[in-house]
Design a protein around this motif. Sequence first.
Motif, PDB file in Angstrom:
ATOM      1  N   TRP A   1      23.967  36.071   4.316  1.00 43.81           N
ATOM      2  CA  TRP A   1      22.968  36.504   4.322  1.00 43.81           C
ATOM      3  C   TRP A   1      21.557  36.002   5.247  1.00 43.81           C
ATOM      4  CZ3 TRP A   1      18.952  33.142   2.970  1.00 43.81           C
ATOM      5  CH2 TRP A   1      19.308  31.863   2.189  1.00 43.81           C
TER       6      TRP A   1
ATOM      7  N   ILE B   1      19.462  38.596   7.553  1.00 46.75           N
ATOM      8  CA  ILE B   1      18.045  38.605   7.466  1.00 46.75           C
ATOM      9  C   ILE B   1      17.820  38.195   8.993  1.00 46.75           C
ATOM     10  CG2 ILE B   1      16.152  36.812   6.735  1.00 46.75           C
ATOM     11  CD1 ILE B   1      17.420  36.335   4.211  1.00 46.75           C
ATOM     12  N   ILE B   2      18.337  37.439   9.608  1.00 44.86           N
ATOM     13  CA  ILE B   2      17.756  37.322  11.289  1.00 44.86           C
ATOM     14  C   ILE B   2      17.687  38.883  11.715  1.00 44.86           C
ATOM     15  CG2 ILE B   2      18.314  36.223  13.386  1.00 44.86           C
ATOM     16  CD1 ILE B   2      19.312  33.864  11.729  1.00 44.86           C
ATOM     17  N   GLU B   3      18.879  39.387  11.764  1.00 47.89           N
ATOM     18  CA  GLU B   3      19.056  40.522  12.356  1.00 47.89           C
ATOM     19  C   GLU B   3      18.132  41.683  11.919  1.00 47.89           C
ATOM     20  OE1 GLU B   3      22.551  43.985  12.116  1.00 47.89           O
ATOM     21  OE2 GLU B   3      23.402  41.903  13.017  1.00 47.89           O
ATOM     22  N   ARG B   4      17.791  41.855  10.678  1.00 55.27           N
ATOM     23  CA  ARG B   4      16.939  42.520   9.982  1.00 55.27           C
ATOM     24  C   ARG B   4      15.390  42.387  10.436  1.00 55.27           C
ATOM     25  NH1 ARG B   4      18.911  44.211   3.997  1.00 55.27           N
ATOM     26  NH2 ARG B   4      20.919  45.254   4.757  1.00 55.27           N
ATOM     27  N   LEU B   5      15.039  41.106  10.460  1.00 49.18           N
ATOM     28  CA  LEU B   5      13.783  40.656  10.820  1.00 49.18           C
ATOM     29  C   LEU B   5      13.353  40.875  12.530  1.00 49.18           C
ATOM     30  CD1 LEU B   5      13.097  37.635   8.786  1.00 49.18           C
ATOM     31  CD2 LEU B   5      12.023  39.882   8.419  1.00 49.18           C
ATOM     32  N   THR B   6      14.425  40.339  13.252  1.00 49.68           N
ATOM     33  CA  THR B   6      14.127  40.405  14.748  1.00 49.68           C
ATOM     34  C   THR B   6      15.059  41.465  15.458  1.00 49.68           C
ATOM     35  OG1 THR B   6      16.139  38.876  15.037  1.00 49.68           O
ATOM     36  CG2 THR B   6      14.124  37.915  14.782  1.00 49.68           C
ATOM     37  N   GLY B   7      15.797  42.329  14.900  1.00 51.18           N
ATOM     38  CA  GLY B   7      16.634  43.289  15.518  1.00 51.18           C
ATOM     39  C   GLY B   7      17.735  42.194  16.646  1.00 51.18           C
TER      40      GLY B   7
END
Length: 329
Positions: free
Chosen positions: A159, A163-169
Amino acid sequence: MAPLPELRSVLRSRAAAAQRRKLSKLEKKEIRWGLFFISPWIIGFLLFYLLPMLASFGFSLYDFNPAVPDQARFVGFANWQRALFQDQEVWLSLQRTFHFAAISLPLSLLFALFLAILLNSEHVLGKSVYRTLFYMPTMIPLVATVLIWNGVLNEQTGWINVIIERLTGIRATGTQGLRWLADPNLVYYAYTMFGLWGVGNAMIIFLAGLQGVPTELYEAAQIDGANWFQRLIFITIPLITPVIFYQLVLGVIGSLQYFLAPFVLNGGTGFPEGMTRFFMVYFYKQSFSFFSMGYGATLAWLMLIIAMIITVVLFGTSRLWVFYAGEER
């Protein structure tokens, strides 16, 4: 009033007389009872610490395989010569250990101190609940903690990557994402996260130190116009330096003995690229995988000597920055 030199002479003579005075029956009885009550600790120290340490030093002078103890062969200091001058892996494992300690130890101490300062603030509601929540992870067995974080940092479904992928793209999941436990450049930070999960003990000790700082000092500084940061730097930090020093010594010793996470995750193979073959992992492999107990005992004593040297240096330099209330300078 007697002159100062004469007064010192009188005090010295009284102290010498007190030392020459024979102990009374009551004092002898108190000493006997004191020795009786601490005798379990003395016996335990002799049987389970001192004697095994002396035995391990004896093993370091032998080529000893516990599977065939009758074939033990005295080799003198050949094991020490091998460890110090011939086995490059000893120094490489020490280098990895110090590299990891240089990353994990400062972050762990700063994070624990940050939590303690936060939970010591009068503006935080429900402090007792938060203290309990932050301390609870320390109650989880270390092996379970490592396995939990192995899943949390999974490159596919962990997770943290999600989270990093969803917040920063940024592409963080998948084979091209952040491979925390498989990337040599990230693995030490991943292992540091394991430690941050269990800073509850350090947080509690820091919190006790913070609560021992006299509040009148804060009040006087606030009257003089000092802001929160100035009070932290010039009052809080200097007065809790004994606690910081205590945590630093324990942290250094703990970092030198780091073993569990790399052993649980990859069996001590050093994956990735040998980056997690720390000194204690190498010691374990020599002692209990290759059954070279004599050489393993040598490595254990080498680590003891290194830890003692670092501890002596820390104590020697502590007088430059550790402040003890009531201490004469």
